[in-house]
Design an enzyme around this catalytic site. Structure first.
Site, short mmCIF file in Angstrom:
data_model
loop_
_atom_site.label_atom_id
_atom_site.label_comp_id
_atom_site.label_asym_id
_atom_site.label_seq_id
_atom_site.Cartn_x
_atom_site.Cartn_y
_atom_site.Cartn_z
N GLY A 192 0.81 -1.22 0.00
CA GLY A 192 0.00 0.00 0.00
C GLY A 192 0.85 1.27 0.00
N ARG B 145 -2.64 8.17 3.84
CA ARG B 145 -2.93 8.99 5.02
C ARG B 145 -1.66 9.54 5.69
NH1 ARG B 145 -6.99 4.41 7.31
NH2 ARG B 145 -5.74 3.20 5.85
N LYS C 5 37.85 14.42 15.32
CA LYS C 5 37.45 13.65 14.14
C LYS C 5 38.59 12.74 13.72
CE LYS C 5 38.47 14.40 10.09
NZ LYS C 5 38.82 14.81 8.72
N ASN D 124 49.41 16.06 27.39
CA ASN D 124 48.42 17.11 27.65
C ASN D 124 48.47 18.13 26.52
OD1 ASN D 124 46.58 18.16 30.00
ND2 ASN D 124 47.57 19.94 29.08
N TYR E 157 43.83 20.61 7.05
CA TYR E 157 43.31 20.78 5.70
C TYR E 157 44.01 21.94 5.01
CZ TYR E 157 39.60 21.21 2.13
OH TYR E 157 38.89 21.26 0.96
C1 UD1 Z 1 -6.66 -3.43 7.75
C2 UD1 Z 1 -7.79 -4.46 7.91
C3 UD1 Z 1 -8.60 -4.10 9.15
C4 UD1 Z 1 -7.68 -4.08 10.36
C5 UD1 Z 1 -6.48 -3.15 10.14
C6 UD1 Z 1 -5.46 -3.36 11.24
C7 UD1 Z 1 -8.56 -5.31 5.72
C8 UD1 Z 1 -9.54 -5.18 4.62
N1 UD1 Z 1 -8.65 -4.45 6.75
O1 UD1 Z 1 -7.25 -2.16 7.53
O2 UD1 Z 1 -9.62 -5.05 9.37
O3 UD1 Z 1 -8.39 -3.68 11.51
O4 UD1 Z 1 -5.81 -3.46 8.89
O5 UD1 Z 1 -4.41 -2.43 11.18
O6 UD1 Z 1 -7.72 -6.21 5.68
N2 UD1 Z 1 -1.90 -3.64 1.60
C9 UD1 Z 1 -1.38 -4.24 0.49
N3 UD1 Z 1 -2.11 -4.26 -0.66
C10 UD1 Z 1 -3.35 -3.72 -0.74
C11 UD1 Z 1 -3.89 -3.11 0.42
C12 UD1 Z 1 -3.15 -3.09 1.58
O7 UD1 Z 1 -0.26 -4.75 0.52
O8 UD1 Z 1 -3.93 -3.79 -1.81
C13 UD1 Z 1 -1.11 -3.61 2.84
C14 UD1 Z 1 -0.72 -2.21 3.28
O9 UD1 Z 1 0.54 -1.83 2.77
C15 UD1 Z 1 -0.69 -2.33 4.80
C16 UD1 Z 1 -1.64 -3.46 5.09
O10 UD1 Z 1 -1.86 -4.17 3.88
O11 UD1 Z 1 0.59 -2.67 5.28
C17 UD1 Z 1 -2.97 -2.96 5.64
O12 UD1 Z 1 -3.54 -2.05 4.70
P1 UD1 Z 1 -4.29 -0.75 5.17
O13 UD1 Z 1 -4.76 -0.04 3.98
O14 UD1 Z 1 -3.48 -0.02 6.16
O15 UD1 Z 1 -5.56 -1.43 5.88
P2 UD1 Z 1 -6.45 -0.84 7.04
O16 UD1 Z 1 -7.43 0.09 6.47
O17 UD1 Z 1 -5.61 -0.35 8.14
CA CA Z 2 -3.42 -0.07 8.49
#
Ligand code: UD1
Ligand code: CA
Length: 490
Positions: free
Chosen positions: A15, A19, A367, A393, A403
């Site tokens: 992801g 945010r 250094k 000392n 330098y």
């Molecule tokens: C997710 C969970 C939620 C949980 C929360 C805990 C799902 C649908 N939701 O929500 O139930 O309470 O984590 O922190 O699973 N990621 C990918 N590929 C994607 C989407 C996400 O690799 O397509 C990875 C992100 O990089 C991240 C993790 O999955 O590390 C969680 O994704 P994020 O978007 O943060 O999910 P939350 O909305 O926090």
């Molecule tokens: Ca998360």
């Protein structure tokens, strides 16, 4: 290593982390000197899985380069589009191939697959082990790690039936008001039967508010197919904090810091004011060391037995040996010898090596220099590219002139020397053992052992100059009064 060694761990890190509002991908943000995904991979490795795969996507090259540098050998799977956590796990299993690949051989087993999110850095290896253990002891198809949190906003909610059995996980955005009131949440950590997971993932739909394949839907799917769905409630809800924004990043940093300092204190380190001390996961201590307020210990810093650091110091990759004292100091890649003393107000730059009982005092910068046992550089000096022997000392306000505008040169000063205040050592230059230098000297030529070097203009007194050139001034009056007094006394 866990007795319930899972067949695989899948870490989700594809992801963007919108945010965070950052150019840096979320999982590469750092707390306590380690990236978020680094914390998760470290905890996952404690399980000793047969395979570990990190699902990457957003800023793939950057995340892969980071993993290659710090977690060599970590396998990655590519999720080209972030179609949700379920889709991400599917990509991970495909990369692992074998029984979990794109055409799973039904019923062929394949062991436990643990799934963790790359944005939950506080999760410990012990908690992951406990989850894997519960999972196999209960013979579940899936076991989800849950927690009761004070504020469940943003998390998936754990929905239970009248018998307390988990029936589904509902994402915040898809939840009814009644479900949003639930305070038990999904940590994003699961143990699955690998084969059942692979099968269920082919059935996950995208008819939700985000149009994504939710991993969390696998629970409902498995339950409806008559499989055992379990939940394991984390003892400490703070451990499963997921980082989605910088407020949570700061909160996680604080919690991790508290945990690290608690471990240090329990192991015999005095931390005078934990709230004002910041340390990295890689810092090590010996018992009876003391950390004073306002101190940051970073990287591979080591504080040995009886050593005291702080207040108001920042030490990076620095070794402080037993009984040394480091006060109001910034140090990077330096070694402070046994019983040595640094500061207040010193700056030790990379390659500084202070021997036992040596001193780098007030307003001293060093250094790439070796300072021998018992040698002192007490006041207002710069020592760069130098080797100084034992029990020498160095006078106040000395500068090692290393330098020439193009290259750096080395200065060597022997043992048991006494160099005068306000000396310039114009490198390359050598001062032999036991030599002295006069105050105010600019040393440009080698000084043989045991000699006194004087390298400054001769003093000349022009008598009566003030009376002639500044007649009537306060200075002239003071001089006249002093002359008269001397005359009267005679
Ligand atoms: C997710 C969970 C939620 C949980 C929360 C805990 C799902 C649908 N939701 O929500 O139930 O309470 O984590 O922190 O699973 N990621 C990918 N590929 C994607 C989407 C996400 O690799 O397509 C990875 C992100 O990089 C991240 C993790 O999955 O590390 C969680 O994704 P994020 O978007 O943060 O999910 P939350 O909305 O926090
Ligand atoms: Ca998360």
């Amino acid at each position: 290593m866990s007795a319930n060694r899972p067949a695989a761990v899948v870490v989700l890190a594809a992801g963007e982390g919108t945010r965070m509002k950052s150019k840096t991908p979320k999982v590469l943000h750092e707390i306590a000197g380690r990236s978020l995904v680094g914390h998760v991979v470290s905890a996952a490795r404690e399980l000793g899985p047969e395979q570990l795969v990190v699902v990457v996507g957003h800023a793939r090259e950057q995340v892969e380069a980071h993993l290659g540098e710090h977690y060599a050998g970590t396998r990655t799977a590519f999720q080209a589009e972030q179609n949700g956590t379920g889709h991400a796990v599917r990509m991970g299993l495909e990369e692992l191939g074998g029984v979990w690949g794109s055409s799973p051989a039904a019923g062929s087993g394949g062991g436990t697959v643990v799934v963790v999110c790359g944005d939950t850095p506080l999760l410990s290896g012990a908690t992951l082990s406990a989850l894997a253990e519960t999972h196999s002891a209960d013979g579940n198809a899936v076991t989800v790690l849950t927690a009761e949190v004070p504020d469940s906003t943003g998390y998936g909610r754990i929905v239970r039936d009248a018998t307390d059995a988990v029936t589904a996980i509902v994402e915040h955005k898809d939840a009814t008001d009644e479900q949003r009131a639930i305070r038990e949440i999904n940590s994003g950590v699961f143990a699955f039967d690998g084969q059942l997971l692979a099968d269920a993932l082919t059935k996950v739909r995208t008819d939700n508010s985000q149009g994504e394949e939710y991993l969390t839907d696998v629970l409902g799917i498995l339950r409806e197919a008559g499989h055992r769905v379990g939940a394991s409630v984390a003892g400490d809800h703070r451990e499963i904090l997921g980082i989605n924004n910088r407020v949570q990043l700061a909160e996680a940093r604080k919690l991790m810091n508290e945990r690290l300092l608690e471990q240090a204190m329990m192991a015999g380190v005095t931390v005078v004011d934990p709230a004002s001390v910041i340390i990295d996961v890689t810092v090590t201590f010996e018992p009876d060391s003391v950390v004073h307020p306002g101190t940051q210990l970073l990287g591979a810093t080591h504080i040995a037995e009886g050593a005291e650091v702080g207040p108001n110091s920042r030490l990076t990759n620095t070794t402080v040996r037993a009984g040394a004292r480091v006060d109001n100091t910034v140090a990077d890649s330096a070694t402070v010898g046994e019983g040595a003393s640094v500061g207040p107000f010193a700056y030790l730059r990379p390659g500084t090596r202070l021997g036992a009982k040596a001193k780098a005092g007030t307003f001293v910068e060093m250094k790439n220099s070796s300072i021998g046992e018992g040698t002192k550089v007490p006041h207002l000096s710069y020592v760069g590219d130098a080797t100084i022997g034992e029990y020498t000392n160095i006078g106040a306000a000395s500068v090692f002139v290393n330098y020439d505008g193009e290259s750096k040169h080395h200065t060597t000063i022997g043992s048991h020397c006494k160099t005068g205040s306000d000396n310039m050592f114009v490198a390359p230059v050598t001062v032999g053992d036991g030599a002295y230098t006069a105050a105010g000297s600019v040393i440009t030529k080698d000084v043989p052992a045991g000699s006194l070097a004087v390298a400054r203009g001769q003093q000349r007194n022009i008598e009566g100059w003030v009376a002639r050139k500044r007649p009537g001034s306060a200075a002239a009056q003071a001089a006249a009064a002093a002359t008269q007094q001397v005359a009267e006394e005679n």
